[in-house]
Design a protein around this motif. Structure first.
Motif, mmCIF file in Angstrom:
data_model
loop_
_atom_site.group_PDB
_atom_site.id
_atom_site.type_symbol
_atom_site.label_atom_id
_atom_site.label_comp_id
_atom_site.label_asym_id
_atom_site.label_seq_id
_atom_site.Cartn_x
_atom_site.Cartn_y
_atom_site.Cartn_z
ATOM 1 N N LEU A 1 -15.138 -11.104 40.159
ATOM 2 C CA LEU A 1 -14.482 -9.988 39.487
ATOM 3 C C LEU A 1 -13.052 -9.777 39.960
ATOM 4 O O LEU A 1 -12.381 -8.839 39.542
ATOM 5 N N LYS A 2 -12.569 -10.666 40.818
ATOM 6 C CA LYS A 2 -11.165 -10.687 41.242
ATOM 7 C C LYS A 2 -10.594 -12.069 40.931
ATOM 8 O O LYS A 2 -11.219 -13.089 41.214
ATOM 9 N N GLY A 3 -9.401 -12.099 40.352
ATOM 10 C CA GLY A 3 -8.755 -13.359 40.016
ATOM 11 C C GLY A 3 -7.355 -13.429 40.589
ATOM 12 O O GLY A 3 -6.806 -12.428 41.064
ATOM 13 N N ILE A 4 -6.765 -14.617 40.527
ATOM 14 C CA ILE A 4 -5.419 -14.855 41.055
ATOM 15 C C ILE A 4 -4.574 -15.469 39.946
ATOM 16 O O ILE A 4 -4.982 -16.455 39.315
ATOM 17 N N GLN A 5 -3.410 -14.894 39.710
ATOM 18 C CA GLN A 5 -2.529 -15.401 38.665
ATOM 19 C C GLN A 5 -2.166 -16.866 38.947
ATOM 20 O O GLN A 5 -1.790 -17.229 40.057
ATOM 21 N N GLY A 6 -2.311 -17.700 37.935
ATOM 22 C CA GLY A 6 -1.969 -19.107 38.050
ATOM 23 C C GLY A 6 -3.066 -19.993 38.597
ATOM 24 O O GLY A 6 -2.908 -21.212 38.657
ATOM 25 N N LYS A 7 -4.215 -19.408 38.961
ATOM 26 C CA LYS A 7 -5.325 -20.179 39.518
ATOM 27 C C LYS A 7 -6.515 -20.147 38.567
ATOM 28 O O LYS A 7 -6.896 -19.091 38.064
ATOM 29 N N SER A 8 -7.122 -21.320 38.323
ATOM 30 C CA SER A 8 -8.256 -21.414 37.400
ATOM 31 C C SER A 8 -9.403 -20.499 37.832
ATOM 32 O O SER A 8 -9.767 -20.439 39.012
ATOM 33 N N HIS A 9 -9.983 -19.782 36.852
ATOM 34 C CA HIS A 9 -11.038 -18.812 37.115
ATOM 35 C C HIS A 9 -12.296 -19.247 36.356
ATOM 36 O O HIS A 9 -12.307 -19.317 35.125
ATOM 37 N N ALA A 10 -13.372 -19.555 37.087
ATOM 38 C CA ALA A 10 -14.600 -20.079 36.480
ATOM 39 C C ALA A 10 -15.487 -18.953 35.970
ATOM 40 O O ALA A 10 -15.573 -17.875 36.562
ATOM 41 N N ILE A 11 -16.189 -19.218 34.858
ATOM 42 C CA ILE A 11 -17.085 -18.252 34.229
ATOM 43 C C ILE A 11 -18.373 -18.961 33.846
ATOM 44 O O ILE A 11 -18.340 -20.014 33.201
ATOM 45 N N LYS A 12 -19.506 -18.375 34.219
ATOM 46 C CA LYS A 12 -20.813 -18.903 33.856
ATOM 47 C C LYS A 12 -21.509 -17.940 32.887
ATOM 48 O O LYS A 12 -21.420 -16.722 33.034
ATOM 49 N N ILE A 13 -22.226 -18.518 31.930
ATOM 50 C CA ILE A 13 -23.138 -17.747 31.091
ATOM 51 C C ILE A 13 -24.541 -18.168 31.490
ATOM 52 O O ILE A 13 -24.890 -19.353 31.426
ATOM 53 N N VAL A 14 -25.351 -17.213 31.922
ATOM 54 C CA VAL A 14 -26.680 -17.536 32.427
ATOM 55 C C VAL A 14 -27.723 -16.683 31.712
ATOM 56 O O VAL A 14 -27.431 -15.603 31.201
ATOM 57 N N TYR A 15 -28.960 -17.197 31.704
ATOM 58 C CA TYR A 15 -30.089 -16.473 31.137
ATOM 59 C C TYR A 15 -31.167 -16.360 32.200
ATOM 60 O O TYR A 15 -31.428 -17.301 32.948
ATOM 61 N N GLY A 16 -31.780 -15.197 32.309
ATOM 62 C CA GLY A 16 -32.824 -14.974 33.305
ATOM 63 C C GLY A 16 -32.625 -13.625 33.954
ATOM 64 O O GLY A 16 -32.356 -12.622 33.292
#
Length: 232
Positions: A28-43
């Motif tokens: 829930l915290k990101g850094i400008q210019g740095k790739s930010h990963a996102i997962k979609i999960v079920y369960g």
């Protein structure tokens, strides 16, 4: 003491009683210019079903998310399938509050009277700015929103449930704590729920709501939604 224990047990339920849902898992915290990963999960949080077991997922299907930047501009994020989740990423190019949104109707069998819809959001803060933290940036038909951007343990949290852009009253919201317990709350006339967290860590809010419809080849919409926030 017995009364206190009974009261606590009446408010908290073991997480295993919770129905499975679709979640967006990301820092829930990101850094400008740095790739930010996102997962979609079920369960359940941290207990994911393998992708082949997802009742709304078809092999090879790509899910598109909407990324809303702090300035209100949007772009699409296309996911790729991994063993037990869908994965995507983005690179923040400005400070402020980013929203990642999933809204999707599931496949409905011919003759089925209920259309299921999945909603999920995640809010990511880049830098110290809170620009862009507004519910009007989101067009999900059902979502829980937090106006506050910082959450502290033992300090009251306020969340608002929106349905079709308006606060939704008298609706049950499930709060999942990092300890493995859940708490049920009911929204007030302004669509708000309030509670005081007892642990630090990531919390999830889940909600489901049914709506009768006319003029469709089904009788009702059944919408679910989830979001997360971090308590320090």
């Amino acid at each position: 003491m017995k009364k206190l224990i009974f009261t606590l047990l009446s408010f908290f339920i073991v997480l295993s009683a919770s129905a499975h849902a679709v979640f967006i898992e990301t820092s829930l915290k990101g850094i400008q210019g740095k790739s930010h990963a996102i997962k979609i999960v079920y369960g359940e949080p941290d207990e994911h079903e393998v992708i082949s077991k997802w009742w709304w997922y078809k092999a090879g299907m790509e899910i598109t998310l909407t990324l809303i930047k702090p300035d209100g501009s949007t772009s699409s994020l296309t996911t790729t399938a991994k063993d037990d989740h869908l994965l995507t990423s983005f690179i923040p190019d400005q400070d402020g509050m980013y929203h990642v949104s999933l809204k999707r109707d599931t496949e409905r069998k011919e003759g089925a009277k209920t259309q299921y819809q999945i909603n999920a959001i995640a809010t990511i803060q880049v830098g110290n700015s809170t620009i862009g933290n507004t519910a009007t940036h989101l067009d999900n038909e059902l979502f829980v929103f937090a106006e506050q951007t910082a959450f502290k343990n033992k300090k009251e949290v306020t969340l608002t449930l929106f349905q079709k852009g308006k606060p939704a009253s008298n609706t049950a919201v499930q709060i999942i704590a990092p300890s493995g317990w859940i708490k049920w709350l009911e929204t007030d006339e302004q669509g708000r729920v309030k509670f005081t967290p007892e642990w630090k860590g990531k919390y999830y809010a889940e909600v489901s709501k049914r709506e009768k419809v006319t003029g469709q080849d089904f009788e009702e919409y059944s919408r679910t939604s989830s979001m997360s926030f971090a308590v320090k």
